[in-house]
Design a protein around this motif. Structure first.
Motif, PDB file in Angstrom:
ATOM      1  N   GLU A  26       0.840  -1.209   0.000  1.00 11.72           N
ATOM      2  CA  GLU A  26       0.000   0.000   0.000  1.00 11.72           C
ATOM      3  C   GLU A  26       0.872   1.254   0.000  1.00 11.72           C
ATOM      4  N   GLU A  27       1.916   1.265   0.841  1.00 12.61           N
ATOM      5  CA  GLU A  27       2.784   2.454   0.912  1.00 12.61           C
ATOM      6  C   GLU A  27       3.516   2.698  -0.411  1.00 12.61           C
ATOM      7  N   ASN A  28       3.905   1.611  -1.080  1.00 11.15           N
ATOM      8  CA  ASN A  28       4.567   1.766  -2.373  1.00 11.15           C
ATOM      9  C   ASN A  28       3.660   2.458  -3.396  1.00 11.15           C
ATOM     10  N   ILE A  29       2.349   2.280  -3.249  1.00  9.96           N
ATOM     11  CA  ILE A  29       1.403   2.910  -4.175  1.00  9.96           C
ATOM     12  C   ILE A  29       1.026   4.316  -3.698  1.00  9.96           C
ATOM     13  N   VAL A  30       1.128   4.520  -2.386  1.00  7.78           N
ATOM     14  CA  VAL A  30       0.804   5.824  -1.803  1.00  7.78           C
ATOM     15  C   VAL A  30       1.902   6.857  -2.079  1.00  7.78           C
ATOM     16  N   LEU A  31       3.167   6.431  -1.975  1.00  7.12           N
ATOM     17  CA  LEU A  31       4.274   7.398  -2.023  1.00  7.12           C
ATOM     18  C   LEU A  31       4.286   8.296  -3.266  1.00  7.12           C
ATOM     19  N   PRO A  32       4.144   7.728  -4.492  1.00 12.28           N
ATOM     20  CA  PRO A  32       4.136   8.633  -5.650  1.00 12.28           C
ATOM     21  C   PRO A  32       2.966   9.610  -5.638  1.00 12.28           C
ATOM     22  N   GLN A  33       1.870   9.246  -4.986  1.00  9.37           N
ATOM     23  CA  GLN A  33       0.728  10.159  -4.914  1.00  9.37           C
ATOM     24  C   GLN A  33       1.021  11.307  -3.956  1.00  9.37           C
ATOM     25  N   ARG A  64      -2.750  11.942   2.424  1.00 15.92           N
ATOM     26  CA  ARG A  64      -2.525  10.541   2.801  1.00 15.92           C
ATOM     27  C   ARG A  64      -3.807   9.739   2.667  1.00 15.92           C
ATOM     28  N   SER A  65      -4.953  10.320   3.059  1.00 15.44           N
ATOM     29  CA  SER A  65      -6.194   9.540   3.031  1.00 15.44           C
ATOM     30  C   SER A  65      -6.675   9.309   1.595  1.00 15.44           C
ATOM     31  N   GLU A  66      -6.568  10.322   0.746  1.00 10.57           N
ATOM     32  CA  GLU A  66      -6.910  10.140  -0.680  1.00 10.57           C
ATOM     33  C   GLU A  66      -6.031   9.073  -1.303  1.00 10.57           C
ATOM     34  N   ALA A  67      -4.720   9.193  -1.008  1.00  8.65           N
ATOM     35  CA  ALA A  67      -3.739   8.293  -1.623  1.00  8.65           C
ATOM     36  C   ALA A  67      -3.990   6.855  -1.179  1.00  8.65           C
ATOM     37  N   SER A  68      -4.333   6.699   0.087  1.00  4.17           N
ATOM     38  CA  SER A  68      -4.563   5.370   0.626  1.00  4.17           C
ATOM     39  C   SER A  68      -5.828   4.758   0.024  1.00  4.17           C
ATOM     40  N   LYS A  69      -6.848   5.561  -0.126  1.00  4.57           N
ATOM     41  CA  LYS A  69      -8.108   5.088  -0.712  1.00  4.57           C
ATOM     42  C   LYS A  69      -7.852   4.589  -2.136  1.00  4.57           C
ATOM     43  N   ARG A  70      -7.108   5.379  -2.884  1.00  3.91           N
ATOM     44  CA  ARG A  70      -6.818   4.994  -4.269  1.00  3.91           C
ATOM     45  C   ARG A  70      -5.950   3.730  -4.319  1.00  3.91           C
ATOM     46  N   ALA A  71      -4.965   3.647  -3.420  1.00  3.83           N
ATOM     47  CA  ALA A  71      -4.094   2.462  -3.386  1.00  3.83           C
ATOM     48  C   ALA A  71      -4.927   1.204  -3.159  1.00  3.83           C
ATOM     49  N   LEU A  72      -5.869   1.273  -2.220  1.00  6.47           N
ATOM     50  CA  LEU A  72      -6.671   0.087  -1.911  1.00  6.47           C
ATOM     51  C   LEU A  72      -7.615  -0.263  -3.051  1.00  6.47           C
ATOM     52  N   GLU A  73      -8.136   0.746  -3.736  1.00  3.25           N
ATOM     53  CA  GLU A  73      -8.976   0.482  -4.916  1.00  3.25           C
ATOM     54  C   GLU A  73      -8.182  -0.243  -5.992  1.00  3.25           C
ATOM     55  N   LEU A  74      -6.977   0.275  -6.242  1.00  6.04           N
ATOM     56  CA  LEU A  74      -6.133  -0.338  -7.273  1.00  6.04           C
ATOM     57  C   LEU A  74      -5.770  -1.771  -6.893  1.00  6.04           C
ATOM     58  N   LEU A  75      -5.393  -1.977  -5.636  1.00  3.08           N
ATOM     59  CA  LEU A  75      -5.050  -3.334  -5.184  1.00  3.08           C
ATOM     60  C   LEU A  75      -6.246  -4.268  -5.357  1.00  3.08           C
ATOM     61  N   GLY A  76      -7.441  -3.758  -5.120  1.00  2.33           N
ATOM     62  CA  GLY A  76      -8.648  -4.558  -5.308  1.00  2.33           C
ATOM     63  C   GLY A  76      -8.818  -4.979  -6.755  1.00  2.33           C
ATOM     64  N   THR A  77      -8.526  -4.075  -7.672  1.00  2.00           N
ATOM     65  CA  THR A  77      -8.676  -4.373  -9.107  1.00  2.00           C
ATOM     66  C   THR A  77      -7.781  -5.532  -9.542  1.00  2.00           C
ATOM     67  N   VAL A  78      -6.610  -5.660  -8.911  1.00  2.00           N
ATOM     68  CA  VAL A  78      -5.705  -6.753  -9.295  1.00  2.00           C
ATOM     69  C   VAL A  78      -5.779  -7.932  -8.313  1.00  2.00           C
ATOM     70  N   GLY A  79      -6.824  -7.946  -7.493  1.00  2.00           N
ATOM     71  CA  GLY A  79      -7.052  -9.091  -6.608  1.00  2.00           C
ATOM     72  C   GLY A  79      -6.130  -9.158  -5.407  1.00  2.00           C
ATOM     73  N   LEU A  80      -5.604  -8.000  -4.982  1.00  2.00           N
ATOM     74  CA  LEU A  80      -4.664  -8.003  -3.851  1.00  2.00           C
ATOM     75  C   LEU A  80      -5.176  -7.165  -2.679  1.00  2.00           C
ATOM     76  N   GLU A  81      -6.486  -7.068  -2.532  1.00  2.00           N
ATOM     77  CA  GLU A  81      -7.022  -6.219  -1.463  1.00  2.00           C
ATOM     78  C   GLU A  81      -6.542  -6.655  -0.081  1.00  2.00           C
ATOM     79  N   GLU A  82      -6.239  -7.947   0.072  1.00  5.08           N
ATOM     80  CA  GLU A  82      -5.807  -8.450   1.385  1.00  5.08           C
ATOM     81  C   GLU A  82      -4.295  -8.293   1.609  1.00  5.08           C
ATOM     82  N   ARG A  83      -3.589  -7.771   0.627  1.00  8.99           N
ATOM     83  CA  ARG A  83      -2.122  -7.761   0.680  1.00  8.99           C
ATOM     84  C   ARG A  83      -1.502  -6.395   0.925  1.00  8.99           C
ATOM     85  N   GLY A  84      -2.350  -5.394   1.147  1.00 14.04           N
ATOM     86  CA  GLY A  84      -1.851  -4.022   1.264  1.00 14.04           C
ATOM     87  C   GLY A  84      -0.780  -3.832   2.312  1.00 14.04           C
TER      88      GLY A  84
END
Ligand code: ADP
Ligand code: ADP
Length: 225
Positions: free
Chosen positions: A104-111, A118-138
């Motif tokens: 999750e942090e790796n996806i948050v940092l460039p944002q 931080r909250s926008e970036a985290s929300k987007r990171a989790l959405e993206l992880l969900g799209t690739v089936g990794l929602e549990e791996r953040g």
């Protein structure tokens, strides 16, 4: 409407020296908005050079590079860096995730670097992880993820700032064939879901056939497949 357009692009290394290598001899290439183009080239043909020039990591000796209709080769380095950060996503064969940070942090940092909260970036990171089936791996660090999972996180990171263009160099080249096939499917789903334009270099003709169009780089020029 072209998202990326290269015209008459030439590039040599060690220009004017005895060891000069002429790599691109007048490349014409365009990627339309929402189009996913496969770039197929034998090793050493100049695929990485072409991707670097398209992504503003390198400059051509001559010719034009347009992104969203804007001519980029003449801009200042500062402006080119800003465009690269905001408008272009990169994916390499190896994930290059930061090992001490979670997925999750790796996806948050460039944002965060691009001004997101931080909250926008985290929300987007989790959405993206969900799209690739990794929602549990953040909250896993890269070392705790399989090769295919690491690469899917790298895809999410590349899309974190909602770029207009995705450039990928053998995005599943490091994975075994079965994993490569599935992980490529995840990438296509991400790209299709966002309507992103993409130029994806691959040696894998089966993967190339799943894209909208295939172009070949041959003897320093781009030819239709
Ligand atoms: P590909 O990605 O298709 O394998 P590259 O774009 O990496 O090809 O390289 C194309 C050619 O340019 C190769 O012959 C390579 O050796 C040469 N080349 C690449 N980078 C450099 C460099 N920095 N200096 C000199 N030659 C280079
Ligand atoms: P692969 O066959 O794709 O290389 P691995 O055998 O490395 O996969 O991992 C299989 C599964 O176990 C994956 O879902 C991976 O995320 C999980 N896993 C591997 N190592 C760890 C770890 N140290 N902590 C948590 N999960 C792990």
């Amino acid at each position: 409407m072209s998202e990326l357009s290269l015209s008459a692009v030439t590039k040599s290394y060690n220009k004017g020296k005895p060891n000069e290598v002429s790599v691109l001899h007048g490349v014409d290439l365009s990627v339309d908005r929402g189009e996913v183009v496969a770039l197929v080239a034998p090793s050493g043909a100049g695929k990485s050079t072409l991707l670097h020039i398209s992504g503003l990591l390198d400059t051509p000796d001559s010719g034009q590079v347009l992104l969203g209709g804007e001519e980029l080769t003449a801009l200042s380095d500062r402006r080119r860096t800003a465009i690269r950060r905001q408008q272009i996503g990169f994916i390499y064969q190896f994930h290059h995730l930061l090992p001490e940070f979670t997925a999750e942090e790796n996806i948050v940092l460039p944002q965060l670097a691009n001004g997101a909260s931080r909250s926008e970036a985290s929300k987007r990171a989790l959405e993206l992880l969900g799209t690739v089936g990794l929602e549990e791996r953040g909250d896993h660090r890269p070392a705790a993820l399989s090769g295919g999972e690491q690469q899917r996180v790298a895809f999410c990171r590349a899309l974190a700032n909602q770029p207009r263009l995705l450039l990928a160099d053998e995005p599943t080249g490091n994975l075994d064939p079965g994993t490569s096939d599935r992980v490529f499917g995840a990438l296509m789903e991400l790209v299709r879901g966002t309507g992103l334009s993409a130029l994806i270099a691959t040696h894998n003709l089966d993967l190339a056939a799943r894209m909208d169009r295939v172009v070949k780089l041959d003897a320093g020029r781009v030819v239709p497949d």
